[in-house]
Motif scaffolding. Structure first.
Motif, short mmCIF file in Angstrom:
data_model
loop_
_atom_site.label_atom_id
_atom_site.label_comp_id
_atom_site.label_asym_id
_atom_site.label_seq_id
_atom_site.Cartn_x
_atom_site.Cartn_y
_atom_site.Cartn_z
N ASP A 41 0.83 -1.21 0.00
CA ASP A 41 0.00 0.00 0.00
C ASP A 41 0.86 1.25 0.00
O ASP A 41 0.58 2.23 -0.71
CB ASP A 41 -0.91 0.02 1.24
CG ASP A 41 -1.95 -1.08 1.21
OD1 ASP A 41 -2.21 -1.63 0.13
OD2 ASP A 41 -2.52 -1.39 2.28
N THR A 42 1.91 1.22 0.82
CA THR A 42 2.78 2.39 0.96
C THR A 42 3.46 2.73 -0.35
O THR A 42 3.47 3.89 -0.80
CB THR A 42 3.84 2.14 2.05
OG1 THR A 42 3.18 1.81 3.27
CG2 THR A 42 4.72 3.36 2.25
N GLU A 43 4.02 1.69 -0.98
CA GLU A 43 4.69 1.91 -2.26
C GLU A 43 3.71 2.39 -3.32
O GLU A 43 4.03 3.28 -4.13
CB GLU A 43 5.37 0.62 -2.72
CG GLU A 43 6.15 0.78 -4.03
CD GLU A 43 6.70 -0.55 -4.56
OE1 GLU A 43 7.09 -0.60 -5.74
OE2 GLU A 43 6.73 -1.53 -3.78
N ALA A 44 2.50 1.86 -3.31
CA ALA A 44 1.49 2.25 -4.28
C ALA A 44 1.11 3.72 -4.12
O ALA A 44 0.96 4.47 -5.10
CB ALA A 44 0.25 1.38 -4.14
N LEU A 45 0.93 4.18 -2.86
CA LEU A 45 0.56 5.56 -2.62
C LEU A 45 1.67 6.51 -3.07
O LEU A 45 1.38 7.57 -3.67
CB LEU A 45 0.25 5.76 -1.13
CG LEU A 45 -0.27 7.15 -0.74
CD1 LEU A 45 -1.56 7.49 -1.52
CD2 LEU A 45 -0.52 7.23 0.77
N GLU A 46 2.92 6.12 -2.81
CA GLU A 46 4.03 6.97 -3.24
C GLU A 46 4.07 7.09 -4.76
O GLU A 46 4.27 8.18 -5.31
CB GLU A 46 5.35 6.38 -2.73
CG GLU A 46 5.54 6.49 -1.22
CD GLU A 46 6.81 5.80 -0.74
OE1 GLU A 46 7.52 5.20 -1.61
OE2 GLU A 46 7.09 5.82 0.46
N LYS A 47 3.85 5.96 -5.44
CA LYS A 47 3.85 6.00 -6.91
C LYS A 47 2.69 6.84 -7.43
O LYS A 47 2.83 7.62 -8.39
CB LYS A 47 3.74 4.57 -7.48
CG LYS A 47 5.02 3.77 -7.41
CD LYS A 47 4.83 2.43 -8.12
CE LYS A 47 6.13 1.64 -8.19
NZ LYS A 47 5.99 0.38 -8.94
N ALA A 48 1.52 6.71 -6.82
CA ALA A 48 0.34 7.45 -7.28
C ALA A 48 0.52 8.95 -7.05
O ALA A 48 0.14 9.78 -7.91
CB ALA A 48 -0.90 6.95 -6.54
N LYS A 49 1.09 9.32 -5.89
CA LYS A 49 1.32 10.74 -5.62
C LYS A 49 2.28 11.35 -6.63
O LYS A 49 2.10 12.50 -7.06
CB LYS A 49 1.88 10.93 -4.20
CG LYS A 49 0.84 10.77 -3.11
CD LYS A 49 1.45 10.97 -1.73
CE LYS A 49 0.38 10.88 -0.64
NZ LYS A 49 0.97 11.08 0.72
N SER A 50 3.29 10.56 -7.01
CA SER A 50 4.26 11.10 -7.97
C SER A 50 3.63 11.31 -9.35
O SER A 50 4.09 12.15 -10.13
CB SER A 50 5.46 10.16 -8.09
OG SER A 50 5.07 8.93 -8.70
N GLN A 51 2.56 10.56 -9.64
CA GLN A 51 1.91 10.68 -10.96
C GLN A 51 0.70 11.61 -10.93
O GLN A 51 0.44 12.33 -11.91
CB GLN A 51 1.47 9.30 -11.45
CG GLN A 51 2.61 8.35 -11.78
CD GLN A 51 2.10 7.02 -12.34
OE1 GLN A 51 1.19 7.00 -13.16
NE2 GLN A 51 2.70 5.92 -11.90
N PHE A 52 -0.06 11.61 -9.82
CA PHE A 52 -1.35 12.30 -9.82
C PHE A 52 -1.46 13.38 -8.74
O PHE A 52 -2.53 13.98 -8.60
CB PHE A 52 -2.49 11.28 -9.64
CG PHE A 52 -2.44 10.15 -10.62
CD1 PHE A 52 -2.71 10.37 -11.97
CD2 PHE A 52 -2.07 8.87 -10.22
CE1 PHE A 52 -2.65 9.32 -12.88
CE2 PHE A 52 -2.01 7.83 -11.13
CZ PHE A 52 -2.29 8.05 -12.47
N GLY A 53 -0.39 13.60 -8.00
CA GLY A 53 -0.42 14.67 -7.01
C GLY A 53 -0.69 14.17 -5.61
O GLY A 53 -1.12 13.04 -5.38
#
Length: 999
Positions: A443-455
């Motif tokens: 979950d943590t890695e996914a959130l970091e990746k999503a923030k880098s792409q979508f804010g």
């Protein structure tokens, strides 16, 4: 725990014995593998049974085969690992729990994902071990300390690693595709989870009117309801009947939609009318045509099998209800032409047990071609893996060539949740086909990746679907050994040695493993794939739980014991990969074939008891290895080492059934029925001490050897007997399964001796049969005349005459050549006075001759002449009669040839006239009946049998004389009657011959 006795109980109890040794093996961790042990490894990973399962005969058969291989290689000194485990069975568990919830008036969606999974894990803890405990009852020599579950922490880590790697390499993608949809489980299923069933259905013919009003085309379909989603009509472009219509349009009945007529070579002009309706969203072939011709894709189905809003007035109806209503509407509107009965194949969901629906859906897929090509490269260049039987190689290869992308997502909650998170904040808070996503390991890695792409304000939600069960099972051979970590187990036991499995999952599982292993490890996961057959029911048909033809192996274990069932299943295999038929009486839950194996166990037990009773309390080691000099000892040792050699050859080539049968025949026939009987007289304490000792040594040596030979097939009884025979202490942790498997000493194998002994055995057997036929009482000893023109055969039976007399209860044994030249071989010798008088006469004449010669020698010249003549004659006489062994034998035979006793010859001929006879090789065996049986009563018995057979001959002849029978009856029936007649006539001739001898 284990009591040491110098002998066994009088009766074998398989139930207490098997439970005792299963507990002993597991408590002492005898089969725990040690990667530090060194030596060549032998590893098999169990085909993981479903956690929902119960033991069936297929499991028992497969486990018996694997255990035989594993125990054999362990005893050969390999560093052996048999790794157990179970599969989480996503669809099976889901279906079962949803049925429970339905009975409670609930749904999983009402319960929620978290509570549903809690309940699932609770069920797993309480009931998920059933299949494992049942496997324990089979006595399998697995390493229970390494037991795995496809949802355990280690395997979940492996699945996550594999998915992320494949996605990052571009080999996993998400896309819209036509999938096999199961309305019962409301999930996609893979192609190999679809079972095609032949059904008696209908073929409906409809008219689709041309839009220009110039006529109509007639189409035929087995699924009328799908016409609501038609977007074209297709014809073959080379079909002269319709090629002029290509490019025109028709008006779709009911929906009033204008759709084109297209030309596509996929259309079979011979099917139906040669015109086919095209529904791209609900048929695989139509899907491909739709893509080629850029047709619209109209989905008319909901995921529960009802029709959606695209079906117009039929919305909300179940697909089968809608089918009837659509046909009625088309008939009312005048578009129905005809309805034909039609037998065709319908795909069913293997789990949901309902017809599947091809459904356009957004799913996760593996781009399979690169993985399949890697597996093909191993197969074509290295013949890896090697399939046994070889014929399955082509089946496996063809599937790799034709394989399509693999749909790996399932709309379930129990399983490995797909590690993809959707940025739902980008699509109004919901997951849609257009929602962007990231793939991550947490979950943590996914959130970091999503923030880098979508804010920073992105909201993410994990994909609710789980992976196809076969995805985790495809990693099984290496994930269970620690992958993706480079563990010592992985280094020692991978690639595994052999995969033992059924042909029905070559596509489900075997190919998945080879493709994933080739990609992730660069090796094939196993050296050999041994494909076994099916266990058929008593009628030779595939067992079916739904049809009530399944056979519960636990019922047979409770009745006959585990060893008996295991041995039956293996022994029945006639050639690697062949199906076996299991005899079974459903009324009594009995099996004559399993009962025969239990009887074999009892035979071995009783033989072992007899041997140990006659070893004077000594073990095979204390007695020492035999140095055989007697004929029977040399014979049994030759046969024993021949069987060892044969067993190794069979097992190494996966001829497990042949190996089991060979051991059976040796133990039951050679050892129990013959050798033990042959040495009984030598075991008496008043017999020759040296001969008795050799007999004891041979019995102990061979008994221990056959226990080891048999152990992979019948582990429990062999463990029990071996512990008693070798007098293991009560606290011993030794096991026969850890002893060395017998090795053949080829110098002790004597085929010529075995051939000779076969003749002796057949002779004894023939005499016994004649005794039985003549109703000679067992206590009565008889006279036997053996006649053969073969000097070799006469010598063989002469050498073994003591065995013949002992085992066939013979008082007087006569061995002759031709009937007119009688040579009586008996232990008593008669004084022949004619020979003695002849010798005296020869000596007297020699004395006179010498005196005359000395007198003549004194005469001039004459003496010299006689010297020359005498020397020449002596030289000739000696060279003629004494230079070769054959000449010497002939001389002495002629010199001491016994006179023919005309009275004895006449008596023998009289005996032969009142005797019954049989033949062994070229030996005629005669049993004189005078004074042994009541010949008159015996004559009457034969006459009665002859009358019965003659009546049968008359009946069979009458049937064959009826022209209507010969002409109208099936050929095999007529031939059967002819064969029966020939056999009856043969039996009648034998009985008539015997009557002639007795009258």
């Amino acid at each position: 725990m284990i009591a040491t006795m110098t002998n066994l109980p009088s009766l074998y109890d398989p139930f207490s014995t098997e439970a005792k040794w299963q507990k002993f093996w597991e408590e002492n961790q005898l089969y725990k593998a040690d990667p530090n042990k060194g030596g060549e490894s032998y590893c098999i990973v169990i085909p993981p049974p479903n956690v929902t399962g119960n033991l069936h005969t297929g499991h028992a058969f497969e486990s018996a085969l694997i255990d035989a291989l594993v125990r054999y290689h362990r005893m050969k000194g390999y560093n052996t690992l048999w790794l157990p485990g179970t599969d989480h069975a996503s669809i099976g568990v889901h279906t079962m729990l949803e049925k429970q919830l339905k009975a409670e008036g609930k749904t999983r969606h009402e319960l929620g994902r978290e509570k549903f999974l809690e309940r699932t894990w609770q069920w797993k803890a309480e009931s998920g071990g059933t299949i494992v405990n049942q496997l324990r009852r089979l006595g399998v020599s697995v390493d229970w300390s390494r037991e795995r579950f496809t949802l355990d922490e280690g395997l979940s880590k492996a699945v996550l690693e594999a998915f992320v790697r494949l996605y990052e390499e571009g080999l996993i993608y998400r896309g819209e595709y036509l999938v096999n949809w199961c309305p019962a489980t409301q999930s996609a299923v893979s192609d190999v989870e679809v079972e095609n069933q032949t059904v008696n259905g209908h073929l409906w013919h409809f008219r689709y009117p041309l839009t220009d009003g110039s006529g109509y085309v007639e189409v035929a379909t087995t699924r009328p309801e799908t016409m609501l989603g038609d977007t074209a009509v297709a014809v073959n472009p080379n079909d002269e009947r319709y090629k002029h219509l290509i490019g025109k349009t028709v008006t779709l009945p009911i929906m009033h939609r204008e759709i084109p007529i297209i030309g596509d070579e996929l259309v079979d002009p011979t099917f139906g009318t040669g015109c086919v309706k095209v529904t791209p969203a609900h048929d695989p072939n139509d899907f491909e045509m739709g893509k080629r011709h850029n047709l619209p894709f109209i989905n008319i189905l909901n995921k529960n099998g009802t029709l959606n809003e695209n079906a117009g007035s039929f919305q909300g109806q179940d697909r089968f209800v809608a089918r009837k209503n659509v046909v009625s509407r088309l008939e009312a509107d005048g578009f129905l032409v005809k309805v034909e009965d039609y037998q065709h194949s319908v795909p069913y969901s293997d789990r949901g047990k309902v017809p599947i629906e091809p459904l356009l859906s957004t799913q996760w897929f593996v781009k399979i071609r690169p993985l399949a090509d890697k597996a093909l490269e191993f197969l074509d260049q290295k013949n890896s893996p090697n399939f046994v039987p070889q014929r399955w190689t082509k089946v496996y290869r063809d599937w790799l060539v034709k394989i399509k992308d693999w749909c790996i997502s399932r709309q379930l909650w129990w399983g490995h949740q797909i590690p993809a998170w959707y940025a739902v904040s980008e699509t109004g808070g919901e997951i849609t086909d257009q929602t962007p996503f990231v793939v991550a390991k947490s979950d943590t890695e996914a959130l970091e990746k999503a923030k880098s792409q979508f804010g920073e304000d992105v909201k993410i939600e994990r994909d609710p679907d789980v992976l196809d069960t076969w995805f985790s099972s495809g990693l099984w051979p290496f994930s269970t050994l620690g992958w993706p970590e480079q563990t010592q187990d992985l280094a020692t036991y991978y690639p595994t040695s052999t995969l033992v499995t059924g042909f029905d999952i070559i596509f489900f599982w075997v190919a998945r493993m080879t493709m994933l292993a080739g990609h992730f490890t660069g090796q094939m996961p196993f050296e050999t794939v041994y494909i076994h057959g099916l266990v058929l029911d008593e009628n030779g048909k595939k067992q079916s739980k739904s049809a009530g033809t399944g056979i519960d192996p636990l019922v047979l274990i409770d009745k006959y014991g585990t060893d008996a069932l295991r041995y039956t299943l293996v022994k029945e295999v006639a050639g690697a990969g062949q199906d076996i038929r299991l005899d079974y009486n459903r009324k009594t839950d009995e099996s004559s074939s399993v009962e025969a194996s239990r009887n074999f166990a009892n035979k071995l037990w009783n033989a072992a008891r007899f041997v140990m009773m006659n070893l004077d309390g000594l073990t095979p080691e204390q007695l020492g290895k035999p140095l055989a000099t007697e004929l029977s000892d040399r014979w049994i040792l030759s046969r024993y080492h021949q069987v060892i050699q044969q067993t190794h050859a069979y097992i190494e080539n996966y001829g497990l059934g042949e190996a089991a049968k060979g051991i059976y025949e040796f133990i039951w026939g050679d050892f129990c029925d013959w050798y033990i009987e042959l040495v009984k007289s030598r075991l008496q304490k008043d017999q020759n001490a040296a001969s008795r000792r050799v007999a004891q040594q041979t019995l102990a040596y061979v008994l221990e050897g056959i226990l080891k030979l048999l152990h992979p097939f019948m582990p429990h009884i062999t463990e029990e007997i071996w512990h008693t025979l070798t007098q293991q202490p009560a606290n011993s942790k030794q096991s026969i399964s850890l002893q060395e498997y017998p090795k053949s000493e080829t110098h002790l194998i004597d085929p010529n001796l075995e051939e000779q002994f076969d003749l002796l055995i057949e002779t004894i057997r023939t005499i016994r049969n004649l005794r039985q036929e003549a109703d000679v009482k067992p206590s009565v000893k008889v006279t036997i005349n053996l006649q053969s023109e073969s000097e070799k055969e006469r010598q063989i039976i002469t050498n073994g005459q003591s065995y013949i007399k002992d085992l066939a209860k013979v008082e007087t044994l006569t061995i002759t050549g031709e009937q007119k030249q009688l040579t009586v071989v008996t232990p008593k010798k008669r004084v022949d006075w004619t020979q003695i008088l002849a010798l005296i006469g020869i000596v007297f004449l020699l004395r006179i001759g010498f005196a005359a010669a000395f007198a003549v020698e004194e005469l001039p010249l004459i003496g010299t002449f006689f010297e020359v003549v005498g020397f020449g004659y002596s030289t000739w006489f000696l060279s003629k009669n004494f230079l070769s062994a054959q000449a010497r034998q002939k001389f002495w035979e002629q010199l001491f040839k016994p006179p023919v006793d005309n009275n004895s010859a006449q008596e023998l001929e009289t005996e032969q006239e009142k005797a019954i006879a049989s033949v062994v090789g070229t030996i005629q065996v005669l049993l004189p009946l005078e004074g042994v049986v009541d010949i008159k009563a015996f004559n009457a018995k034969i006459q009665k049998r002859l009358s019965k057979i003659e009546a049968e001959i008359n009946s069979l002849t009458a049937r064959l004389n009826k022209s209507n029978f010969v002409e109208q009856a099936p050929a095999q029936v007529v031939q059967g009657v002819r064969d029966s007649l020939a056999e009856a006539e043969k039996q009648a001739e034998i009985l008539r011959d015997r009557l002639r001898r007795l009258t």
